[in-house]
Design an enzyme around this catalytic site. Structure first.
Site, PDB file in Angstrom:
ATOM      1  N   GLY A 132     -27.730   8.704   5.570  1.00  0.00           N
ATOM      2  CA  GLY A 132     -27.813   7.259   5.790  1.00  0.00           C
ATOM      3  C   GLY A 132     -27.893   6.488   4.484  1.00  0.00           C
ATOM      4  O   GLY A 132     -28.333   5.342   4.469  1.00  0.00           O
ATOM      5  N   ARG A 133     -27.516   7.124   3.421  1.00  0.00           N
ATOM      6  CA  ARG A 133     -27.534   6.491   2.077  1.00  0.00           C
ATOM      7  C   ARG A 133     -28.960   6.131   1.617  1.00  0.00           C
ATOM      8  O   ARG A 133     -29.137   5.329   0.714  1.00  0.00           O
ATOM      9  CB  ARG A 133     -26.643   5.241   2.016  1.00  0.00           C
ATOM     10  N   LEU A 134     -29.962   6.777   2.243  1.00  0.00           N
ATOM     11  CA  LEU A 134     -31.359   6.549   1.798  1.00  0.00           C
ATOM     12  C   LEU A 134     -31.703   7.594   0.736  1.00  0.00           C
ATOM     13  O   LEU A 134     -32.606   8.425   0.910  1.00  0.00           O
ATOM     14  CB  LEU A 134     -32.326   6.648   2.981  1.00  0.00           C
ATOM     15  N   GLU A 193     -18.812  10.954   2.674  1.00  0.00           N
ATOM     16  CA  GLU A 193     -19.531  12.219   2.700  1.00  0.00           C
ATOM     17  C   GLU A 193     -20.922  11.966   3.264  1.00  0.00           C
ATOM     18  O   GLU A 193     -21.463  10.871   3.128  1.00  0.00           O
ATOM     19  CB  GLU A 193     -19.694  12.780   1.273  1.00  0.00           C
TER      20      GLU A 193
END
Ligand SMILES: Cc1cc2nc3c(=O)[nH]c(=O)nc-3n(C[C@H](O)[C@H](O)[C@H](O)COP(=O)(O)O)c2cc1C
Length: 211
Positions: A189-191, A8
């Site tokens: 970006g999973r940040l 996702e």
């Protein structure tokens, strides 16, 4: 089953200290209200983790009241969670609000609420929920479904609809008194944004932590 390709993107919102409410309680309430209006079934569900010995265990319960000093849920004091909390009052509660890509983690200690307060909530419950609570020694074994239903029926005969169903002595509310909160907002970006509040000497400190 291979689930490696499930991915996702999270881009619903962001969270920074300038957007936060004055207190973690205020921030929780703000996000909770934003989630509530979506009309998701069981929007007040939370996973609570307890520890007995060195074994952690978690399960879903329903948040029933937000107080100035914490969060109330109801259960059976003799259940597995009840026994765990009796020996170790440390608890962790987790809310996952998927539609808004948010997670809130609250940890602290529980205390039992006043029996009178539990009773006044118990009285507002629907008849069958009262009977269900009275008929179930939650988490303890029973021989069969039939036995359980017979137990339930014996309570409906003893306390027909319209009569007072007494609150079981083992049943009541717990108040989670928070000591730590983590607010998680999914980002690209999973940040992800993660802001942690910790109670130190009566004051809440804030710290950003890495995703
Ligand atoms: C949506 C949902 C809501 C639930 N709400 C409660 C609740 O408010 N109180 C409760 O004791 N159990 C509730 N349960 C059942 C618990 O998850 C659990 O099965 C039960 O409390 C026994 O847990 P224990 O054996 O760890 O003590 C709920 C389960 C679900 C799926």
């Amino acid at each position: 089953m291979d689930l490696h390709n499930i991915r996702e993107t999270y881009n619903f919102d962001s969270l920074d200290t300038d957007k936060l409410k004055d207190s973690p309680m205020g921030q929780f309430q703000h996000w909770f209200e934003e989630y509530k209006v979506l009309g998701v079934k069981d929007y007040n569900a939370m996973a609570i983790s307890t520890v007995i010995g060195d074994i952690p265990e978690c399960r879903i319960v329903l948040l029933k009241e937000i107080r100035d000093n914490g969060y109330v849920f109801y259960s059976n004091y003799g259940s597995a969670k009840g026994k765990a909390l009796e020996s170790n009052p440390n608890i962790s509660a987790l809310f996952f609000w998927r539609e808004q890509e948010r997670q809130v983690r609250i940890s602290g200690k529980v205390v039992k609420i006043d029996e009178k307060e539990s009773k006044s909530y118990f009285e507002t419950r629907p008849y069958l929920s009262k009977i269900g609570a009275a008929a179930s020694n939650q988490s303890r074994p029973i021989g069969s479904r039939k036995e359980l239903e017979e137990k339930f029926n014996s309570f409906t005969s003893k306390y027909p609809e319209g009569t007072d169903v007494p609150m079981p002595t083992e049943w009541g509310g717990y108040l989670i008194i928070p000591e730590r909160y983590e607010f998680w907002q999914g980002r690209e970006g999973r940040l992800h944004d993660r802001l942690v509040f910790v109670l130190e000497d009566g004051h809440w400190t804030i710290q950003r932590i890495q995703p």
